[in-house]
Write a protein that holds these residues in place. Structure first.
Motif, short mmCIF file in Angstrom:
data_model
loop_
_atom_site.label_atom_id
_atom_site.label_comp_id
_atom_site.label_asym_id
_atom_site.label_seq_id
_atom_site.Cartn_x
_atom_site.Cartn_y
_atom_site.Cartn_z
N HIS A 144 36.88 -16.49 4.93
CA HIS A 144 37.27 -17.40 3.85
C HIS A 144 36.15 -18.37 3.49
O HIS A 144 36.00 -18.75 2.33
N HIS A 157 38.16 -12.75 9.73
CA HIS A 157 38.76 -12.97 8.41
C HIS A 157 38.99 -14.47 8.15
O HIS A 157 38.54 -15.01 7.14
N GLU A 158 39.70 -15.10 9.06
CA GLU A 158 40.10 -16.50 8.84
C GLU A 158 38.93 -17.47 8.98
O GLU A 158 38.62 -18.22 8.07
N CYS A 183 46.49 -10.99 2.86
CA CYS A 183 45.89 -12.32 2.91
C CYS A 183 46.41 -13.14 1.75
O CYS A 183 46.48 -12.66 0.62
N GLY A 184 46.81 -14.36 2.02
CA GLY A 184 47.30 -15.25 0.98
C GLY A 184 46.28 -16.33 0.67
O GLY A 184 45.74 -16.96 1.56
#
Ligand SMILES: [Zn+2]
Lengths: 472, 444
Positions: free
Chosen positions: A253, A248-249, A437-438
Motif C-alpha cells: 500500500h 501487501h499491507e 483488498c479494500g
C-alpha cells in the motif's frame, strides 16, 4: 457499446474536455451461502452501468450511472464536465493533473475458462457448496457451525478513450470461502480458508477443495487447545500466507503512487534508495496466471511485472497515468476500479516476496525462543506512518527449534521500515494466496505470497496479562 | 411506468408464475462528492446506483434474483430467475412468511431538503473552507479528505399488501492531516456525519484533524504494560460496529457463533453501560420508518446497566427463535436481507473527557484503531493496533506514542468498562461518548 461510448466521448470533447474515457460494464453476479447443511442464501442478478471520466484543464470529473439510456448518460457527462470546469479554477498550477503517455491500443482479453460459469448449472454450484459444508460438519462433533460462501461474477467490460484506445474484456471469476467453528467447554474457535479462480469453474475445482474443507475443520479443532498468547516483542517465523499479507499491507500500500504523490506514504522520496536488507526482493506481477491479474488496467494501459524492491533497493512504484506524469515515471498499468461506478485508483495485483535460499528446517532450528505465525484473518495499514496490524489464524510457540504449544488469536503490529530491516532469513519455499483488498470503499481481487520468513523483534499482541514471564 | 409500477409488475408476475409469496425491493442512491489531496481540491464525483431485488417463495422454497435495469424485459427475466432458484432450493420448513403490513411511524429529521436539492458545485466552497481550516501551522505539510452527500430512496411491496416508501439524506465530511518536523511524521484525522447539511461544522473538522497531527509529533516508544484505555468515540464506535454488534445478531445467537448466545438477562458489563439500537432515532444515519423487508423499526434495548437484555432480529431469524422481528433487516437491492444494527446508541454518563482522564494514573488515549475487521467474532477475541495513541500519566495526556497494540475480547472489555463519558459523538450509525476501560494489556 462502441457507438454509445463514441457518442459520449464526442459530447465531452465538444464541450471542451481535454481527456474523456468511458467504461461500460454488463455482468452477472451470484452468491451462494450454505450454513450447517442448509442453503441459506442465493442471489443471482444482472448489473450494468457506465462510468465517465473527464479531465478539464487539470481537474478531474467523474460521473457514473446504472442506466444505459442516452438521456441519462449525456446528463452524466455534462455534470462531470461542469464541476471539473469549476474546480479547475481552484487548483494550483503545480497540483493540476496531467496524463503520462501510454500506447494507443485496440486490445482484447478473454478469460472464461474451459468450464464457463454461464454453462454450469446452478444445481452444480449449490451441490459443491453443500458438499464442502458437509465435509466440515462431519469432521468432528465439536464443529458446531460450518459455513461456505460461493461468489461469482462474469461479464464484459468495454473501455474507450478519446486517444483511440479501445479494449474489450470478457471475463469471469469465482471464489469460495469456508469457515468452521468449533465449540468445547464454552470455548469457541474458528478457522477460515479460501480458494478462487480467475476464469471458469474448472479452475476452482482443481484446488483440492475437499481437502481444504477437512483442513479448515481440523484447524478449528486444534485451536480449541490453544493457550492465550503473550504480549511483547518476539522473534517471529512467518508463513507464506501471512508474509503475503505483510508484503501487501505493510509494503504494497505504501508503494501505491497516489499515496506517494499526496505525501501520505513513508516511501515517498525513497526511489533508488536502500530501504531494507539486501536479501529482500518484492514484485507486483499482473502478468502471472493468478487471481489478481488483468491484462489491461482500467485506464487502458497494458499491465506489467513490476519489480518494486530489488536487493533491498526501492526500484519502482505502482503507477497510473496521472501519478506517473507527476513523478516523471512510466505508467505500469496499476489503475483499477471495483466497477463502473468508481473512478480507477492505484492498486496492487499479485504482490509477493521473492524466495530466498534457506531451508525452513535450518531457519526453524536457529530459533531458540519465538513464535510461529500462520495464516491470516486480514490486516490494515496507515501508509503515512507505516503502522500496520495483521492477525494470524494460527500461532505456535517455538522452543529450541521445535514448534510447540498452539496460541490463541495472535496479532502482529509494527512500523513497516523498522520491520523490513529486521528480516533475518528468507526461506526457499513459496506460495501464492488469493483475497480481496479494500481501499477507498473499492474491493478488488488481489493475490499475495512469498516464502517462510524469520523476523526479529516483532510486536505480538496476545491476551496473556503476564508481561515479562514468557521467553524473555 | 413509474418505479412503483415495476415493483407491482414483479410481484404480480411472480404470483402468476406460481409464487406463493413475492416481495420486490427497490433502492436508489444518488451521491455527490468533492475530494481534496495535498490541501488542494482534486476531483468531483457523481454516482447513481439503483436496482430491484425480488424475493419469492414457492411452498417454503425461497428464491431471490435482482436487476439493476428497470425494464419490462429485465423484470420478467428476474421473476423467472428467482422462481427457478426457488425450485432448486430445498424446502425450508422454518420459513413462516414474508412480513405482514403494519403501521409505520415517521422518523424526524432524516430527510434534508437542502441536500436533496444540492448540485455538485455547491460542495466546492465548503471543501475550500475545510482545507483552509486545516492550515493552522506550517508543520502541517499535507492533507486530504472530502465532502460527500447522498440521497437515498427505498420502496418495498409484497404479496400481503405491505407497501412502503421512505427516503433520506446524508452528509460525510472528513479531513486527514499530515504534520512533519525533524524527519518525523504525525497524522491526525477527524470526520463528521449527519443527515442534515447544516449540522456539519467544516472549520471544526479541519482544525481538529490538524491539531491531532501536531500533537502526534514527538512520539516516544513505550514498554508493554497493563493499564487503562480511554477510547475516543471513533475508536469505540469501530469496536461496537465491527465486533460487538454482530455478536448481538439473532442469527449468530441461534448458531452459537457469539460468546453471548446463552447470556440473556445476565450481567455482561458494568452498571455504567447501556446500549440501545434505535431505528427511529431522530436524525440518525441508520433511521428509517421500516427496515429493508418492511417491518416497522423500533427501539431495542441491548444492554441495560450491564445486563444483556436483547438481540437484534430480522423476520426470518425472529421466526426461528419464536420472537418478534426487531426491524433490523438490512440489504442492498442485490442481496437477501440479513441482520444489521440501525443506530447504536450508548447512554451517556456524567463526566467529560478531562474528568475521565484526570483519574488515570497510567494509560493510553486512543483516537482510532487499525484492524478491528480481523477480530474473531465467535470468540470475541481481538488484537488491534492503536492509531494516533497518546500516553496518559497522572491524569493528563503526556505525549504521543510510537506504537501500541490493544488485545482483549468483547466479554472482558465489557466487564471492565469503568467510565462512560457524557459527550456523545455521531460516528456514522453509532452514537457514543468516550469510554474508559480498566486494566487492558497494551503491547509495544
Ligand atoms: Zn489492501
Amino acid at each position: 457499446m462502441e457507438d454509445l461510448a463514441s457518442k459520449i466521448i464526442e459530447l465531452g470533447l465538444e464541450k471542451g474536455a481535454s481527456y474523456v474515457d468511458v467504461r461500460i460494464e454488463k455482468g452477472n453476479n451470484g452468491k451462494i451461502t450454505v450454513s450447517n447443511g442448509k442453503l441459506e442464501k442465493t442471489s443471482f442478478g444482472f448489473e450494468s452501468g457506465v462510468g465517465i471520466t473527464v479531465l478539464f484543464n487539470g481537474a478531474w470529473g467523474f460521473s457514473s450511472t446504472s442506466s444505459l439510456e442516452w438521456s441519462k448518460l449525456s446528463k452524466s457527462m455534462v455534470s462531470a464536465l461542469k464541476t471539473a470546469k469549476i474546480i479547475s479554477k481552484k487548483i494550483k498550477e503545480e497540483n493540476k493533473a496531467s496524463l503520462a503517455d501510454t500506447p494507443t491500443i485496440k486490445g482484447k482479453d478473454e478469460y472464461l475458462g474451459r468450464e464457463k460459469l454461464i454453462n454450469i448449472s446452478l444445481e452444480e454450484k449449490i451441490s459443491l457448496t453443500l458438499d464442502l459444508d458437509k465435509v466440515m460438519e462431519k469432521f468432528d462433533g465439536r464443529i458446531k457451525n460450518a459455513t461456505v460462501n460461493y461468489l461469482e461474477g462474469y461479464g464484459e467490460k468495454f473501455f474507450m478513450n478519446n486517444e483511440g484506445t479501445e479494449i474489450k474484456v470478457l471475463g469471469s471469476r469465482c471464489y469460495l470461502s469456508m469457515q468452521a467453528v468449533a465449540v468445547e467447554n464454552g470455548k469457541v474457535q474458528s478457522y477460515r480458508s479460501n480458494a478462487a479462480n480467475k476464469g471458469g469453474f474448472d479452475g476452482l475445482k482443481e484446488h483440492d477443495l475437499e481437502n481444504k474443507a477437512l483442513e479448515t475443520a481440523e484447524k478449528a479443532i486444534v485451536l480449541l487447545k490453544a493457550k492465550p498468547a503473550p504480549s511483547g516483542k518476539y522473534t517471529a517465523l512467518i508463513d507464506p500466507e501471512l508474509i503475503g499479507v505483510f508484503v501487501h499491507e505493510a509494503l504494497g500500500h505504501a508503494l501505491e503512487a497516489d499515496s506517494i504523490v499526496s505525501g501520505e506514504s513513508i516511501l515517498a522520496n525513497k526511489l533508488n534508495k536502500k530501504i531494507c536488507a539486501e536479501e529482500v526482493n518484492v514484485v507486483d506481477d499482473s502478468t502471472l496466471n493468478w487471481w489478481g491479474s488483468e491484462k489491461f488496467d482500467d485506464e487502458g494501459t497494458p499491465t506489467e511485472k513490476r519489480v518494486v524492491i530489488k536487493n533491498g533497493v526501492l526500484k519502482n512504484y505502482l503507477l497510473n497515468r496521472e501519478t506517473a506524469s507527476k513523478l516523471n515515471l512510466k505508467p505500469n498499468g496499476s489503475a483499477r476500479a471495483m466497477n463502473y461506478s468508481y473512478k480507477p485508483i492505484v492498486r496492487m495485483s499479485n504482490t509477493y516476496l521473492v524466495k530466498g535460499t534457506y531451508s525452513l528446517e535450518e531457519v526453524l532450528n536457529e530459533i531458540k525462543e519465538g513464535i510461529y505465525v500462520k495464516g491470516s484473518r486480514g490486516g490494515q495499514v496507515d501508509t503515512a506512518t507505516g503502522t500496520f496490524q495483521f492477525n494470524a489464524q494460527e500461532a505456535y510457540k517455538i522452543e529450541k527449534g521445535q514448534i510447540t504449544t498452539p496460541l490463541l488469536d495472535v496479532s502482529l503490529s509494527g512500523l513497516t521500515l523498522e520491520t523490513l530491516n529486521k528480516v533475518e532469513a528468507i526461506c526457499k519455499d513459496f506460495k501464492l494466496n488469493v483475497g480481496f483488498c479494500g481501499k477507498n470503499s473499492q474491493l478488488v481481487p488481489v493475490g499475495d505470497g512469498g516464502p517462510h520468513v524469520k523476523v526479529s523483534e516483532v510486536v505480538i499482541g496476545g491476551r496473556k496479562q503476564k508481561i515479562k514471564g514468557f521467553l524473555r | 411506468m413509474n418505479t412503483f409500477d415495476f415493483l407491482e409488475l414483479a410481484v404480480k408476475e411472480a404470483e402468476k408464475m406460481g409464487a406463493s409469496e413475492a416481495e420486490a425491493f427497490r433502492e436508489e442512491v444518488d451521491s455527490l462528492e468533492v475530494k481534496f489531496e495535498k490541501l488542494t481540491i482534486k476531483e468531483t464525483k457523481r454516482s447513481f446506483v439503483a436496482g430491484l431485488g425480488l424475493r419469492v417463495t414457492v411452498d417454503k422454497h425461497i428464491g431471490f434474483a435482482y436487476t439493476s435495469q428497470l425494464s419490462k424485459k429485465k423484470i420478467l427475466e428476474t421473476v423467472d430467475k428467482a422462481l427457478k432458484i426457488a425450485k432448486l432450493k430445498p424446502k425450508d420448513p422454518n420459513w413462516i412468511s414474508l412480513p405482514q403490513p403494519k403501521k409505520y411511524r415517521k422518523v424526524k429529521d432524516v430527510f434534508d431538503a437542502e441536500i436533496n436539492n444540492m448540485e455538485l458545485e455547491q460542495l466546492i466552497d465548503p471543501t475550500l473552507t475545510l482545507i483552509q481550516s486545516m492550515k493552522i501551522n506550517k508543520k502541517i505539510v499535507s492533507g486530504s479528505g472530502g465532502i460527500s452527500v447522498s440521497k437515498w430512496e427505498k420502496l418495498i411491496l409484497n404479496s400481503y399488501g405491505l407497501q412502503g416508501n421512505d427516503k433520506g439524506t446524508s452528509i460525510f465530511a472528513s479531513a486527514f492531516s499530515i504534520s512533519s518536523d525533524n524527519e518525523e511524521t504525525g497524522t491526525g484525522m477527524d470526520f463528521a456525519t449527519s443527515t442534515r447539511f447544516k449540522n456539519i461544522n467544516f472549520e471544526e473538522i479541519g482544525k481538529n484533524s490538524s491539531e491531532t497531527a501536531l500533537k502526534q509529533l514527538g512520539k516516544k516508544k513505550i514498554e508493554t504494560f497493563v493499564g487503562d484505555i480511554v477510547f475516543h468515540p471513533f475508536a469505540f464506535a469501530d469496536l461496537l460496529q465491527q465486533i460487538l454488534a454482530p455478536e448481538l445478531y439473532g442469527d449468530n445467537v441461534f448458531k452459537k457463533k457469539t460468546p453471548f448466545y446463552s447470556k440473556l438477562n445476565q450481567k455482561i458489563s458494568t452498571k455504567n453501560f447501556t446500549l440501545i439500537d434505535n431505528g427511529l432515532y431522530p436524525a440518525g444515519l441508520g433511521s428509517s420508518s421500516f427496515d429493508d423487508e418492511g417491518t416497522p423499526t423500533q427501539e431495542t434495548v441491548l444492554l441495560e446497566k450491564g445486563v444483556l437484555k436483547g438481540f437484534l432480529y430480522d423476520n426470518y431469524w425472529a421466526g426461528r427463535e419464536k420472537v418478534e422481528s426487531t426491524g433490523n433487516a438490512s440489504r442492498s437491492y442485490s442481496g437477501e436481507p440479513s441482520i444489521s444494527f440501525s443506530n447504536l446508541i450508548v447512554k451517556p454518563g456524567n463526566k467529560n473527557l478531562t474528568g475521565i482522564l484526570s483519574e488515570i494514573e497510567e494509560g493510553i488515549y486512543v483516537i482510532s484503531l487499525i484492524g478491528t475487521h480481523t477480530a474473531n467474532i465467535p470468540s470475541g477475541n481481538f488484537s488491534v493496533a492503536s492509531y494516533m495513541p497518546f500516553k496518559i500519566e497522572e491524569g493528563e495526556i503526556m505525549y504521543p506514542i510510537k506504537q501500541a497494540m490493544i488485545s482483549s475480547d468483547t466479554s472482558t472489555l465489557l466487564s471492565k468498562i469503568d467510565e462512560v463519558g457524557k459527550d456523545l459523538k455521531v460516528v456514522g450509525g453509532v452514537v457514543t461518548p468516550p469510554i474508559k476501560v480498566k486494566n487492558v494489556a497494551v503491547s509495544a
